[in-house]
Design an enzyme around this catalytic site. Structure first.
Site, short mmCIF file in Angstrom:
data_model
loop_
_atom_site.label_atom_id
_atom_site.label_comp_id
_atom_site.label_asym_id
_atom_site.label_seq_id
_atom_site.Cartn_x
_atom_site.Cartn_y
_atom_site.Cartn_z
N LYS A 149 -20.24 -19.52 -11.09
CA LYS A 149 -21.63 -19.59 -11.80
C LYS A 149 -22.27 -18.34 -12.38
CE LYS A 149 -21.99 -24.06 -9.99
NZ LYS A 149 -20.55 -24.76 -10.34
N HIS A 194 -25.50 -22.30 -6.20
CA HIS A 194 -26.58 -22.23 -7.51
C HIS A 194 -27.62 -21.43 -7.55
CE1 HIS A 194 -24.46 -26.21 -7.67
NE2 HIS A 194 -24.26 -25.88 -8.81
N SER A 242 -28.36 -28.66 -7.47
CA SER A 242 -27.95 -28.31 -9.06
C SER A 242 -28.68 -29.55 -9.97
CB SER A 242 -26.67 -28.30 -9.27
OG SER A 242 -25.80 -29.65 -8.68
#
Length: 186
Positions: free
Chosen positions: A117, A86, A58
């Site tokens: 996310k 991610h 990330s």
């Protein structure tokens, strides 16, 4: 436990807790350095070995060498845990993450991710064999002693899963474009 030096803080904390609670040794290998990881695995006499890595880091936005990790886990008889938090819905033909994008998803032992996310929901997931699932259910205290996910969060995540499976990669292309735009402006 063999953990990449730039793994997400939640992985670092989890690895430390697991090592302390289980009496396992925690080895940190240099970021994306498979030679260093291989030397640590070779030097370890542990009967069980667990490699854990983010698939998409990330902070730097770089990918793990998932093919190399899979080859090392197979060579050393280790388990591989890949955190796709991610990369879920952003990589791979159906949004399955970096491992799917590189064609090695079936060779990864445990996939983890979250629904906060790209899903825009709440909670997380573990994709694994039935044997690992039973182990997690019977020994995973945080999961056992927490409350269930809110029904709207489950419904939102389920709807996105259906969209992704019915329309090849949707909504991954939109998410990927946003990620690329964010990376270019950083």
């Amino acid at each position: 436990i063999f953990s990449d030096a730039l793994n997400h803080a939640s992985i670092v904390d989890g690895a430390r807790l697991a090592a302390k609670g289980a009496g396992a040794q925690l080895h940190i290998y240099r970021h994306r350095d498979l030679r260093h990881l291989s030397s640590l695995l070779s030097a370890s006499a542990a009967p069980r070995k667990l490699i854990v890595s983010d698939s998409l880091f990330s902070m730097d936005g770089d990918e793990a060498d998932v093919l190399g990790l899979v080859e090392l886990k197979e060579q050393h008889g280790a388990l591989l845990v890949l955190d796709e938090a991610h990369a879920t819905l952003a990589y791979g033909p159906t949004g399955g993450g970096v491992a799917e994008a590189h064609g090695v998803a079936a060779r990864v032992d445990v996939h983890t991710g979250n629904l906060s996310k790209a899903f825009g929901a709440h909670g997380g997931f573990v994709g694994c064999s039935e044997q690992v699932q039973r182990l997690l259910i019977s020994t995973g205290r945080p999961g056992i002693y927490s409350t269930a996910l809110p029904a709207p969060a489950v419904a939102a995540a389920a709807a996105l899963c259906r969209m992704g499976s019915s329309r090849r990669g949707c909504p991954a292309p939109r998410t990927r474009a946003l990620l690329m735009q964010s990376r270019d402006t950083a």
